[in-house]
Design a protein around this motif. Structure first.
Motif: not given
Lengths: 605, 605
Positions: B115-122
């Protein structure tokens, strides 16, 4: 040597077509698959005669379904059916009938009932002088393992009842083989062999569509067959292969492929053949050229630093050479529709006569010796698609056929030899080709894959010799191409090895020879997913080089346009110990070739 | 109406071919599949322009792999790759990128990390004005269900991160649909649709080779799509179908098939189309004849008791009639290579105009009205293989086109009507044909199967209207035929219903009209496996009748030889409520047709 047999269901055509093909391929026997008999206008006596005339005995009639475990009310009809089939077998001259384990929903799960019923049927068979081979289908309702079928045969205890073992049914369940070798050999009445690729799918569909001949798939046919032979089994090795491609392909070709698989299997078990001689390299590759591709290839080879060193004494064949790479350009016979561009290649063998002997033992069609002076030194056989495979010594005796042109050698552009041959195969012959090259040449599988090309999926298999000096990449479309997809036959290509792709590319550029343009989009993606050093990154984009890497090293590849209609040349540099073939780049390369052809056919928009 | 979209990977050819096809078929948008872009020589800006010129927006760029759950050391390269793709999307004019759940072996099983990584990518995406649609692959390493992907999107809690739902990934895992309808619709960023046949195989292989367009397979696309629409989702319905056949077929045809599937899907959900009118029967079948087949068909029809009742006012078309069976013989245009023998058929519709309107809404190509007087009463559309499908009223107004011949009616031989039409299909158009007949005519699947014919496997599907007065049997080889297998195009046939096959057969015999000879072996087997009453048993063997039975009744079928090159006639009697089509007899029948042709081509041996 055990007798060899093939089930008619392995082949395509009418029953007569199938028998003719099995006989011509040299089988000793056939299994008659019931549906093939039902569809034949020949009475059983005539089928028997026809088989006998072809040197074939009928060793099995099959299948007889839903026999054992039948509820009492239905068993009467099983007996009636069996009686009719035993009478048919008398007319047919078949001694053994295959009973496969029941799949009917009403089958009773009772081993004693099953054994008792099989005993009754065996007694009927014995009264006709026949016998029953009982087989566990992998998807049988209650009996689905060989161990279970053996337990029932044991309980039935009738001399006319034995086992049929089928490698697919046994190995698809990953059953251990130890127990098989301990079976009494005289209780195994029949042995059916089929290989298959390892596929994660429902076993019934797997069995019905994707079986292969031994050594064409991923099952342990060698261990299985050795285990059965260790029991003292003396019946035939019989192929029973349901395969969508074989079902619609020329049965004469398929039958040869089939028999080759048994010969190779016996060799893998007992070293029955002349051993493969060590291969030390590719002596030459011969390209068929036409008035369009010939001059373009000559220009290309010249630019690559090849020298036209020889001219054939009697034929319009040129010999070009650089480093260890030798290419023949043959403008003699026009390229036939559908024929391959790489018409021939020669392999350096430690013992060419031995290589040729092994090929012959594996049913490779020998070719007439074409070159006068070197008859003793150059033997050739035809691969499944007609490609001529020569065997020669490292000392290039075959060059005596060529008159020296006296042309001076050109400075090297880095080319060191032939890296590999990419032989696009005809749709019906792919698995045969793989088995042929593997077994005839004693080579091993290197890398298999499947990729989405612009006009459909492509399957690939690379094979190689022990030290990777001989590499052959086979490819085939997953579906036979129709009207939409272009380029059938697919182009073949030759990959030249260079130890300095920058130098080779510069030589091409200096000579004004065009290379295939690779889309910028490819390089943008390459930059996004790799961290190449800046110089390399700039070089590949500027030069039209494609890039791949594996755990061992890097691969740099440069392509020519398709020259003429069906051949192009790749120049490749292996950096470090890269082991692959750049297959991952093939879809983009194919699209680029397509774009180049369209651009050549019409002015650019 | 939701917008319609198609992934370029559904189609064959270069990216340009695929865009052109999608535009011509009327789609609103496309998904650009990365590999298709990489292989294109067009820069992204040109791709965007080309799409825009075709009326297409680029609604998704896909796929971005192995993003979330990456070990920290690798995540830096994920960010770099994402940045490059976001820049590409700006050039391409695409707003949304698909991130599919990671499959890499090094993926960490940690939802908070993901979730944290996807948040960064988002966040990166948001800075470019883009957004990310996250999709659970059914074979994802740790995330393989939509529920799990939703949990991660929820935890990441970023406005530029939402879900991509793919019907295949959801339904292949038989997930319940209830939860989907409760998702917030504005968190579903993209909806991908694919159907598939129910196959027992590894889900990755199933997905990559066998997906179909909606309503062509066995998944609940209607329930799934309705559930997603119930969330308030306002994005496009987008097709993402990996299919071996579509990948190599003409993309213009495939794109029409694809868009038809979405139109039919919306109709199945919301009754958006003109409802199918009730069909009450087959008004006529029209056979294209050549100088060989024409006279033989006339002789046959005469012997069957048909009367040549009419002659077309302006064309070389004869009308033959008996009972409710009407057959047109058209010798007007020569049969084109590869064309079907049944050139046209007419269906009696309660409302022909409505039938035609529905067909048009489903992208059936309207045909020019051919018959002068009946223009108001006879409308026609082309089926996928070009067969002309007419709709007409039960009152045979279309007969006004025919001048009465005045020939007196012949005594009936038992023929009552047309039982069914057997339409062998071109290899590339089988699934399209099934969807076409189902949806355009409002018919239902009746019986599907596969059988081993002498020259390869054949797939069959019969469809029918509610009261079984209209039945169509489709068939296609499993592999496109090559040089060995004969008879491409496969013969088509017309099955006439009789209420007394013995009388019909006697009439043929009396007229000296030959019927297809069925092998004695077939009857021996029939006797072994059935208990027909002696008279019936003797009748079928003596007459060349084939027999089938099901839980409802019996089926007796008699065949003519193939007349000319590609048509034959079956006469069939249904006894009791038999519901099938006699498919089980097709292999023997095909072999008999083959034997008949060979006997005709060469003297018997």
């Amino acid at each position: 040597m055990p007798r060899t047999s093939i089930a008619t269901v392995c082949l395509s055509g009418t029953l007569e077509d199938r028998l003719d093909a099995a006989g011509a391929a040299g089988f000793d026997a056939v299994e008659i698959f019931e549906n093939d008999l039902l569809a034949s206008a020949l009475p059983p006596e005539r089928i028997r005669e026809r088989a006998a005339g072809l040197g074939l005995t009928i060793d099995l009639y099959q299948p007889f379904r839903d026999a054992e475990g039948a509820p009492a009310a239905r068993f009467a009809s099983v007996r009636r059916r069996m009686r009719a089939k035993l009478e048919l077998m008398e007319r047919l001259g078949a001694d053994t009938i295959l009973v496969c384990s029941s799949v009917a929903p009403d089958t009773v799960d009772d081993d004693d009932l099953a054994a008792g019923q099989l005993r009754q049927l065996a007694q009927m068979a014995a009264e006709h002088g026949k016998r029953i081979a009982y087989e566990a289908l992998a998807w049988g309702r209650h009996v689905s393992t060989w161990e279970h079928s053996w337990e029932i045969v044991r309980r039935a205890d009738h001399p006319a009842l034995g086992l049929c073992l089928d490698s697919f049914h046994v190995l698809s369940r990953s059953a251990a083989l130890e127990g098989i070798a301990r079976l009494p050999g005289d209780r195994i009445f029949f042995l059916q062999l089929a290989d298959a690729p390892r596929l994660g799918m429902d076993v019934l569909q797997w069995s019905r569509h994707h079986r292969l001949f031994p050594l064409q798939g991923g099952l342990d046919l060698v261990g299985f067959t050795a285990a059965v032979l260790a029991t003292g089994y003396t019946g035939p090795l019989s192929l029973e292969v349901f395969n969508d491609v074989f079902r619609q392909a020329d049965p004469h070709r398929t039958a040869v492929d089939a028999r080759r698989s048994l010969i190779a299997l016996e060799d893998a078990i007992g070293h029955t053949l002349t051993p493969a001689a060590e291969l030390t390299g590719v002596a030459f590759a011969e390209l068929g050229v036409d008035p369009e591709s010939g001059p373009r290839l000559e220009t290309l080879l010249g630019a690559l630093g090849f020298t036209h060193v020889g001219q054939h004494r009697s034929k319009p064949v040129q010999l070009w050479e650089q480093g260890d790479a030798r290419i023949l350009l043959n403008s003699g016979e026009p390229l036939a529709e559908g024929s391959a561009a790489i018409r021939a290649f020669a392999l350096e063998s430690a013992d060419p006569e031995r290589s040729a002997r092994r090929a012959g033992e594996l049913l490779a069609r020998p070719l007439p010796r074409r070159r006068r002076r070197s008859e003793a030194h150059l033997t050739a056989v035809a691969a499944p698609d007609g490609t001529e495979v020569f065997f020669c010594r490292r000392a290039p005796v075959w060059r005596e056929d060529f008159l020296p042109t006296g042309e001076p050698p050109t400075p090297s552009t880095g080319i060191t030899g032939i890296d590999h041959l990419s032989l696009a195969q005809p749709f019906d012959r792919y698995d045969e080709a793989a088995l042929f090259y593997r077994t005839v040449l004693g080579m091993a599988d290197d890398e298999a894959g499947e990729f989405a090309a612009p006009f459909g999926l492509i399957r690939t298999l690379a094979i190689r010799n022990a030290d990777r000096r001989v590499r052959i990449a086979l490819s085939v479309p997953v579906l036979r191409r129709g009207d939409w997809a272009p380029a059938v036959p697919h182009p073949q290509h030759l990959t030249l090895a260079t130890d300095d792709l920058a130098r080779t590319a510069a030589a091409l550029a200096a000579a004004g020879v065009p290379v295939l343009r690779i889309p910028e989009n490819y390089y943008d993606d390459l930059d996004a997913r790799t961290t190449l050093v800046p110089q390399l990154r700039a070089f590949v984009r500027a030069t039209g080089v494609m890039y791949d890497e594996d755990a061992h090293g890097q691969y740099l590849q440069l392509f020519t346009p398709v020259l003429g209609s069906r051949v192009f040349v790749e120049v490749a540099q292996r950096v470090g110990g890269y082991r692959g073939y750049g297959f991952a780049n093939d879809p983009v390369r194919m699209a680029a070739h397509r774009a180049q052809r369209l651009a050549g056919a019409a002015p650019a928009r």
